[in-house]
Write a protein that holds these residues in place. Sequence first.
Motif, PDB file in Angstrom:
ATOM      1  N   MET A 101      30.915  39.925  38.522  1.00 12.24           N
ATOM      2  CA  MET A 101      30.806  38.590  39.113  1.00 12.24           C
ATOM      3  C   MET A 101      30.148  37.606  38.149  1.00 12.24           C
ATOM      4  O   MET A 101      30.511  36.432  38.107  1.00 12.24           O
ATOM      5  CB  MET A 101      30.053  38.677  40.438  1.00 12.24           C
ATOM      6  CG  MET A 101      30.782  39.542  41.461  1.00 12.24           C
ATOM      7  SD  MET A 101      29.934  39.753  43.041  1.00 12.24           S
ATOM      8  CE  MET A 101      30.344  38.213  43.858  1.00 12.24           C
ATOM      9  N   ASP A 102      29.211  38.091  37.354  1.00 14.01           N
ATOM     10  CA  ASP A 102      28.593  37.232  36.341  1.00 14.01           C
ATOM     11  C   ASP A 102      29.631  36.749  35.332  1.00 14.01           C
ATOM     12  O   ASP A 102      29.608  35.594  34.883  1.00 14.01           O
ATOM     13  CB  ASP A 102      27.480  37.989  35.602  1.00 14.01           C
ATOM     14  CG  ASP A 102      26.146  37.942  36.327  1.00 14.01           C
ATOM     15  OD1 ASP A 102      25.965  37.052  37.172  1.00 14.01           O
ATOM     16  OD2 ASP A 102      25.291  38.794  36.034  1.00 14.01           O
ATOM     17  N   VAL A 103      30.545  37.647  34.953  1.00 14.83           N
ATOM     18  CA  VAL A 103      31.598  37.300  33.992  1.00 14.83           C
ATOM     19  C   VAL A 103      32.402  36.111  34.481  1.00 14.83           C
ATOM     20  O   VAL A 103      32.666  35.162  33.732  1.00 14.83           O
ATOM     21  CB  VAL A 103      32.526  38.519  33.753  1.00 14.83           C
ATOM     22  CG1 VAL A 103      33.852  38.081  33.158  1.00 14.83           C
ATOM     23  CG2 VAL A 103      31.858  39.515  32.827  1.00 14.83           C
ATOM     24  N   VAL A 104      32.807  36.146  35.737  1.00 14.43           N
ATOM     25  CA  VAL A 104      33.645  35.086  36.292  1.00 14.43           C
ATOM     26  C   VAL A 104      32.856  33.794  36.466  1.00 14.43           C
ATOM     27  O   VAL A 104      33.341  32.705  36.157  1.00 14.43           O
ATOM     28  CB  VAL A 104      34.256  35.532  37.631  1.00 14.43           C
ATOM     29  CG1 VAL A 104      35.082  34.411  38.244  1.00 14.43           C
ATOM     30  CG2 VAL A 104      35.113  36.767  37.425  1.00 14.43           C
ATOM     31  N   LEU A 105      31.640  33.898  36.949  1.00 18.00           N
ATOM     32  CA  LEU A 105      30.822  32.702  37.152  1.00 18.00           C
ATOM     33  C   LEU A 105      30.576  31.963  35.838  1.00 18.00           C
ATOM     34  O   LEU A 105      30.611  30.723  35.785  1.00 18.00           O
ATOM     35  CB  LEU A 105      29.494  33.077  37.803  1.00 18.00           C
ATOM     36  CG  LEU A 105      29.573  33.509  39.273  1.00 18.00           C
ATOM     37  CD1 LEU A 105      28.234  34.085  39.726  1.00 18.00           C
ATOM     38  CD2 LEU A 105      29.973  32.336  40.158  1.00 18.00           C
ATOM     39  N   LYS A 106      30.360  32.712  34.768  1.00 22.28           N
ATOM     40  CA  LYS A 106      30.080  32.092  33.474  1.00 22.28           C
ATOM     41  C   LYS A 106      31.285  31.317  32.930  1.00 22.28           C
ATOM     42  O   LYS A 106      31.123  30.353  32.178  1.00 22.28           O
ATOM     43  CB  LYS A 106      29.634  33.151  32.472  1.00 22.28           C
ATOM     44  CG  LYS A 106      28.236  33.706  32.753  1.00 22.28           C
ATOM     45  CD  LYS A 106      27.860  34.819  31.781  1.00 22.28           C
ATOM     46  CE  LYS A 106      26.482  35.383  32.092  1.00 22.28           C
ATOM     47  NZ  LYS A 106      26.130  36.514  31.185  1.00 22.28           N
ATOM     48  N   VAL A 107      32.494  31.758  33.304  1.00 23.04           N
ATOM     49  CA  VAL A 107      33.697  31.047  32.860  1.00 23.04           C
ATOM     50  C   VAL A 107      33.650  29.585  33.295  1.00 23.04           C
ATOM     51  O   VAL A 107      34.113  28.690  32.581  1.00 23.04           O
ATOM     52  CB  VAL A 107      34.966  31.723  33.428  1.00 23.04           C
ATOM     53  CG1 VAL A 107      36.203  30.874  33.173  1.00 23.04           C
ATOM     54  CG2 VAL A 107      35.142  33.103  32.805  1.00 23.04           C
ATOM     55  N   PHE A 108      33.076  29.348  34.461  1.00 21.82           N
ATOM     56  CA  PHE A 108      33.026  27.999  35.018  1.00 21.82           C
ATOM     57  C   PHE A 108      31.644  27.377  34.882  1.00 21.82           C
ATOM     58  O   PHE A 108      31.288  26.467  35.635  1.00 21.82           O
ATOM     59  CB  PHE A 108      33.456  28.040  36.484  1.00 21.82           C
ATOM     60  CG  PHE A 108      34.840  28.625  36.663  1.00 21.82           C
ATOM     61  CD1 PHE A 108      35.965  27.850  36.447  1.00 21.82           C
ATOM     62  CD2 PHE A 108      35.004  29.962  36.996  1.00 21.82           C
ATOM     63  CE1 PHE A 108      37.233  28.391  36.579  1.00 21.82           C
ATOM     64  CE2 PHE A 108      36.266  30.512  37.128  1.00 21.82           C
ATOM     65  CZ  PHE A 108      37.380  29.716  36.917  1.00 21.82           C
ATOM     66  N   ASN A 109      30.878  27.906  33.930  1.00 17.94           N
ATOM     67  CA  ASN A 109      29.524  27.405  33.678  1.00 17.94           C
ATOM     68  C   ASN A 109      28.671  27.406  34.943  1.00 17.94           C
ATOM     69  O   ASN A 109      27.887  26.474  35.192  1.00 17.94           O
ATOM     70  CB  ASN A 109      29.581  25.987  33.085  1.00 17.94           C
ATOM     71  CG  ASN A 109      30.253  25.952  31.733  1.00 17.94           C
ATOM     72  OD1 ASN A 109      30.000  26.804  30.881  1.00 17.94           O
ATOM     73  ND2 ASN A 109      31.136  24.986  31.530  1.00 17.94           N
ATOM     74  N   SER A 110      28.863  28.438  35.758  1.00 20.36           N
ATOM     75  CA  SER A 110      28.133  28.565  37.005  1.00 20.36           C
ATOM     76  C   SER A 110      27.122  29.696  36.901  1.00 20.36           C
ATOM     77  O   SER A 110      27.239  30.583  36.052  1.00 20.36           O
ATOM     78  CB  SER A 110      29.099  28.848  38.169  1.00 20.36           C
ATOM     79  OG  SER A 110      30.036  27.795  38.311  1.00 20.36           O
ATOM     80  N   GLY A 111      26.141  29.658  37.796  1.00 21.75           N
ATOM     81  CA  GLY A 111      25.114  30.690  37.825  1.00 21.75           C
ATOM     82  C   GLY A 111      25.098  31.398  39.163  1.00 21.75           C
ATOM     83  O   GLY A 111      25.948  31.149  40.032  1.00 21.75           O
ATOM     84  N   PRO A 112      24.144  32.289  39.375  1.00 15.98           N
ATOM     85  CA  PRO A 112      24.062  33.055  40.627  1.00 15.98           C
ATOM     86  C   PRO A 112      24.071  32.193  41.884  1.00 15.98           C
ATOM     87  O   PRO A 112      24.652  32.578  42.900  1.00 15.98           O
ATOM     88  CB  PRO A 112      22.730  33.803  40.476  1.00 15.98           C
ATOM     89  CG  PRO A 112      22.574  33.973  39.002  1.00 15.98           C
ATOM     90  CD  PRO A 112      23.114  32.705  38.408  1.00 15.98           C
ATOM     91  N   ASP A 113      23.438  31.027  41.829  1.00 13.63           N
ATOM     92  CA  ASP A 113      23.372  30.170  43.014  1.00 13.63           C
ATOM     93  C   ASP A 113      24.746  29.678  43.461  1.00 13.63           C
ATOM     94  O   ASP A 113      24.898  29.210  44.596  1.00 13.63           O
ATOM     95  CB  ASP A 113      22.474  28.961  42.755  1.00 13.63           C
ATOM     96  CG  ASP A 113      21.001  29.338  42.646  1.00 13.63           C
ATOM     97  OD1 ASP A 113      20.639  30.421  43.145  1.00 13.63           O
ATOM     98  OD2 ASP A 113      20.230  28.563  42.064  1.00 13.63           O
TER      99      ASP A 113
END
Length: 289
Positions: free
Chosen positions: A97-109
């Motif tokens: 899930m971290d991999v995908v979130l980072k693609v969109f410059n997103s974090g855990p929140d």
Amino acid sequence: MSILKTLHKSRRGTWIYQSPRITLILIYAKTKGLNPGQVLERHLDAVSRLGEHQRWILDKLEWLGYRSKRGSLPNINELDHYQEALGLNVGDIVKAMDVVLKVFNSGPDDVFALPPILTLPEKLVIMRAITSTKSHFDFLKTMKILLARPKDVGDPDTFRRELRFRRTWLYSLHLIDAERPTCLGYAVAFSMEAGEDAAEAYVVRAGELGLLKWIIALEAAALDVGTKNELDNLLSAYDVFMRDYIQVRVDLGEVYSAFRYMASDVGGITMAAPALPIEEVLRRLRMGA
């Protein structure tokens, strides 16, 4: 008793765990120190406002995991049971899930904003989990049951409950359509019976059948990937995850042929969108490319 292991006890509020997306979001939120209840509330609100291209999987599954016929409130306190019963590896889930979130410059929140459709890294983690000896999923037995429809199922109510739960998870992986195994489902099951690793069999057979590009095209649409640059970043992230998670090498270059490209009004930006309508992509995933 049922011919399937007890996985879904159908306690009050556990209807949410019929959704792989909700289950993974809750595990991620708990591991990252977020408030799982608040994350779930924000996710349900976000899903209620999704467009048709993002909520197709919920429409197909009659919103299982997202709506309760009895009106009971979600029970997030059962999370540990489902995590263990499914055989899910928390560390692998978080990495995926971290991999995908980072693609969109997103974090855990921002995890609440992930669409109901699972991403490829998550699918590989789930495949390895539900086929492990620790899992109560009974993957191969479930696939055979869906194919053969045995008459002696033990307690009918328990059997229907257990099988219904498994269907939502298998559908999210494109391994069944409604009730029967898909072309990919057959291929993965046969490969596993031959001794192949489940995650590797999933991605390799999907590629050989010409379906991997359409699986990713659906995910890209659900993630609102709209430019070739965003598609490049998504495929790069998938590639990095797979190089660490599975032994076989997978060439994602063919995925680009599942998209159409258009020039934009902004210099240097090329728009990208799935080359086929969602319903046609789903038909191919059901029948084979």
